[in-house]
Design a protein around this motif. Structure first.
Motif, PDB file in Angstrom:
ATOM      1  N   MET A 273       0.857  -1.198   0.000  1.00 52.01           N
ATOM      2  CA  MET A 273       0.000   0.000   0.000  1.00 52.01           C
ATOM      3  C   MET A 273       0.889   1.242   0.000  1.00 52.01           C
ATOM      4  O   MET A 273       1.245   1.746   1.056  1.00 52.01           O
ATOM      5  N   ALA A 275      -0.098   3.976  -1.697  1.00 46.91           N
ATOM      6  CA  ALA A 275      -0.968   5.122  -2.003  1.00 46.91           C
ATOM      7  C   ALA A 275      -1.037   6.102  -0.832  1.00 46.91           C
ATOM      8  O   ALA A 275      -0.978   5.702   0.331  1.00 46.91           O
ATOM      9  N   VAL A 277      -3.479   7.774   0.726  1.00 45.99           N
ATOM     10  CA  VAL A 277      -4.950   7.771   0.806  1.00 45.99           C
ATOM     11  C   VAL A 277      -5.407   8.938   1.688  1.00 45.99           C
ATOM     12  O   VAL A 277      -4.857   9.152   2.767  1.00 45.99           O
ATOM     13  N   ASP A 279      -7.328  10.771   4.423  1.00 47.72           N
ATOM     14  CA  ASP A 279      -7.874  10.235   5.678  1.00 47.72           C
ATOM     15  C   ASP A 279      -9.315  10.675   5.903  1.00 47.72           C
ATOM     16  O   ASP A 279     -10.030  10.071   6.692  1.00 47.72           O
ATOM     17  N   THR A 304     -12.235   8.291   6.064  1.00 42.70           N
ATOM     18  CA  THR A 304     -12.348   7.290   4.991  1.00 42.70           C
ATOM     19  C   THR A 304     -11.995   5.936   5.608  1.00 42.70           C
ATOM     20  O   THR A 304     -11.399   5.894   6.691  1.00 42.70           O
ATOM     21  N   PRO A 305     -12.300   4.829   4.934  1.00 42.15           N
ATOM     22  CA  PRO A 305     -11.869   3.542   5.488  1.00 42.15           C
ATOM     23  C   PRO A 305     -10.347   3.453   5.492  1.00 42.15           C
ATOM     24  O   PRO A 305      -9.700   3.939   4.563  1.00 42.15           O
ATOM     25  N   ILE A 307      -7.790   1.413   4.518  1.00 44.28           N
ATOM     26  CA  ILE A 307      -7.752   0.255   3.619  1.00 44.28           C
ATOM     27  C   ILE A 307      -6.766  -0.802   4.114  1.00 44.28           C
ATOM     28  O   ILE A 307      -7.061  -1.996   4.169  1.00 44.28           O
ATOM     29  N   LEU A 308      -5.591  -0.315   4.519  1.00 45.26           N
ATOM     30  CA  LEU A 308      -4.531  -1.235   4.944  1.00 45.26           C
ATOM     31  C   LEU A 308      -4.919  -1.968   6.225  1.00 45.26           C
ATOM     32  O   LEU A 308      -4.672  -3.175   6.359  1.00 45.26           O
ATOM     33  N   PHE A 324       3.295   1.938   4.094  1.00 43.84           N
ATOM     34  CA  PHE A 324       4.228   3.060   4.060  1.00 43.84           C
ATOM     35  C   PHE A 324       3.897   3.986   5.220  1.00 43.84           C
ATOM     36  O   PHE A 324       2.738   4.062   5.637  1.00 43.84           O
ATOM     37  N   LYS A 338       2.236   1.648  13.823  1.00 40.88           N
ATOM     38  CA  LYS A 338       1.405   1.416  12.638  1.00 40.88           C
ATOM     39  C   LYS A 338       1.543  -0.028  12.157  1.00 40.88           C
ATOM     40  O   LYS A 338       0.575  -0.674  11.781  1.00 40.88           O
ATOM     41  N   LYS A 342      -1.806  -2.237  12.099  1.00 42.70           N
ATOM     42  CA  LYS A 342      -2.376  -2.617  10.798  1.00 42.70           C
ATOM     43  C   LYS A 342      -1.996  -4.041  10.405  1.00 42.70           C
ATOM     44  O   LYS A 342      -2.223  -4.444   9.259  1.00 42.70           O
TER      45      LYS A 342
HETATM   46  O1  C5P Z   1      -2.107   5.710   9.201  1.00 50.14           O
HETATM   47  P1  C5P Z   1      -1.368   6.277   8.044  1.00 50.14           P
HETATM   48  O2  C5P Z   1      -2.234   6.964   7.029  1.00 50.14           O
HETATM   49  O3  C5P Z   1      -0.176   7.121   8.410  1.00 50.14           O
HETATM   50  O4  C5P Z   1      -0.738   4.963   7.345  1.00 50.14           O
HETATM   51  C1  C5P Z   1      -0.101   4.988   6.129  1.00 50.14           C
HETATM   52  C2  C5P Z   1      -0.292   3.658   5.435  1.00 50.14           C
HETATM   53  O5  C5P Z   1      -1.676   3.268   5.479  1.00 50.14           O
HETATM   54  C3  C5P Z   1       0.062   3.706   3.972  1.00 50.14           C
HETATM   55  O6  C5P Z   1       0.560   2.451   3.590  1.00 50.14           O
HETATM   56  C4  C5P Z   1      -1.277   4.037   3.321  1.00 50.14           C
HETATM   57  O7  C5P Z   1      -1.318   3.589   1.975  1.00 50.14           O
HETATM   58  C5  C5P Z   1      -2.273   3.288   4.198  1.00 50.14           C
HETATM   59  N1  C5P Z   1      -3.593   3.944   4.326  1.00 50.14           N
HETATM   60  C6  C5P Z   1      -4.740   3.260   3.949  1.00 50.14           C
HETATM   61  N2  C5P Z   1      -5.975   3.834   4.084  1.00 50.14           N
HETATM   62  C7  C5P Z   1      -6.111   5.059   4.608  1.00 50.14           C
HETATM   63  C8  C5P Z   1      -4.972   5.770   5.021  1.00 50.14           C
HETATM   64  C9  C5P Z   1      -3.729   5.184   4.855  1.00 50.14           C
HETATM   65  O8  C5P Z   1      -4.622   2.121   3.475  1.00 50.14           O
HETATM   66  N3  C5P Z   1      -7.323   5.584   4.732  1.00 50.14           N
END
Ligand code: C5P
Length: 398
Positions: A273, A275, A277, A279, A304-305, A307-308, A324, A338, A342
């Motif tokens: 992951m 991306a 994303v 928050d 947002t969800p 995802i990771l 990441f 983290k 996760k």
């Molecule tokens: O918690 P944080 O956003 O700092 O974590 C970063 C990691 O979580 C990245 O690998 C990012 O792609 C993923 N992420 C995710 N969904 C989100 C926010 C971050 O999968 N809503």
């Protein structure tokens, strides 16, 4: 048989070391590779097109148009290659590539190529030490080229020092080991996310971020080169190559990315992951454009969800999840938290404090932390090299 059926483009420029290339071509053809030679006009003084076409069993190209008036399509030549080697690489062609000059067929092919490009600079000792040559070589390195350093020894000028092109057997071994290495993730399905997400506010506006999508693309390239079957789910980016050798699933919002990950994750072996994303997203997306008023405007946001974290919950035995972390404070502690929260196997930490690292740059400086606590910090490198380091670390986990 790593070379059987591989399309290798050999670029030859005008240096004395060109006399070694017919021997390299013979080795490659014997190993089952399909060799296509592209030479510059200057190279013809050192080795004849007839020798090269006879040994490669293919016509040799040097200009955009053949004697019969046929156009040599540089895009097609670039796209069919599995690997390109320029040997010898003169200071002159090196400068063209560093500057992005496409004056001859060889440099146009390189600039259209998606395959890995190896270069073997060969020149006299003093030339190799010259400031602009050093600078151009580091530029090429930052563009993702693989540099084969010249060897020490006797040079054509009668001097001795660093500048000799390696022997054909050595170049052959480098090419063969490239394809051997590339088996590290063979048979694995790798799901990669990259780029930003856009969270709509109304039909024309969105909340986004500065991610370019380059890291996700470089990871998809590196994983494909390592033999994996790759799906890249990417947010909006302008950096995708024209004809990528992996599947691209374009998405816009975090919600769309989540749906795409949920769909492809169950049959993936590895999830990366990368991306950025968003928050938060607007609670209420307006169906028509918000009009300008003099009063303040508040947009209510909701999370947002993650995802990771959701993938971490779905994870089955044998699946590997990599995340990441872009941190500004307490970097390692936050990254480790983290990793646990996760349910990750590895986390790639990049700090905004490091010059040249993070969004928008072509370079990055990372620390990889594994679930078992092992940690490795790398120097500032091009995003292509960083991606190769990450893929190589992952191949130790599978
Ligand atoms: O918690 P944080 O956003 O700092 O974590 C970063 C990691 O979580 C990245 O690998 C990012 O792609 C993923 N992420 C995710 N969904 C989100 C926010 C971050 O999968 N809503």
């Amino acid at each position: 048989m790593p070379l059987r059926g591989k399309n290798i483009v050999i670029g030859i420029t005008g240096g004395i070391a060109a006399y070694k290339i017919p021997l390299l071509i013979r080795l490659l053809v014997k190993a089952g590779a399909n060799v296509q030679v592209i030479m510059t006009e200057a190279a013809k003084a050192f080795v004849t097109p007839l020798t090269l076409s006879t040994l490669s069993r293919n016509p040799v190209y040097s200009s955009f148009v053949s004697e019969a008036g046929q156009w040599h399509n540089h895009i097609a030549l670039a796209h069919t290659a599995d690997l390109i080697l320029i040997a010898p690489l003169t200071a002159n062609t090196l400068a063209d590539l560093a500057m992005g000059k496409a004056e001859n067929l060889l440099s146009a092919v390189i600039m259209s190529a998606e395959a890995p490009v190896y270069v073997s600079p060969a020149m006299d000792r003093e030339m190799y030490r010259y400031g602009a040559v050093r600078e151009n070589l580091s530029k090429l390195k930052s563009f993702g080229f693989h540099i084969i350093p010249p060897e020490e020894g006797e040079l054509a000028s009668g001097l001795s020092g660093q500048g000799r092109m390696p022997e054909p057997e050595t170049l052959f071994a480098i090419i063969r080991s490239h394809f051997k290495q590339t088996q590290a993730l063979k048979g694995k399905k790798v799901l990669i996310t990259g780029g930003p997400t856009y969270e709509p506010i109304d039909p024309v506006r969105f909340i986004g971020n500065r991610s370019s999508g380059k890291t996700g693309i470089a990871l998809a390239e590196a994983a494909t080169q390592a033999g994996a079957e790759v799906i890249l789910i990417t947010g909006p980016t302008t950096c995708l190559p024209g004809n990528p050798p992996y599947t691209v699933v374009p998405v816009e919002s975090a919600g769309e990315m989540y749906q795409a990950v949920k769909k492809h994750y169950p049959e993936s072996d590895i999830l990366i992951m990368s991306a950025a994303v968003s928050d938060y997203k607007p609670v209420d997306v307006k169906s028509s454009k918000i009009k300008k008023h003099s009063a303040r405007l508040n947009i209510e946001l909701e999370p947002t969800p993650d995802i990771l974290a959701e993938a971490g919950k779905m994870k089955r035995q044998g699946q590997i999840n990599i995340g990441f972390a872009l941190e500004t404070d307490d970097e390692k502690k936050n990254a480790l938290d983290k990793l646990k929260r996760k349910n990750l196997d590895m986390i790639v930490l990049n700090s905004l404090k490091d010059e040249g690292a993070g969004f928008g740059y072509d370079t990055n400086k990372i620390t990889i932390i594994r679930k078992d606590g092992q940690e490795k910090t790398y120097p500032l490198k091009s995003k292509h090299e960083v991606a190769r380091d990450i893929i190589s670390e992952i191949s130790h986990l599978v």
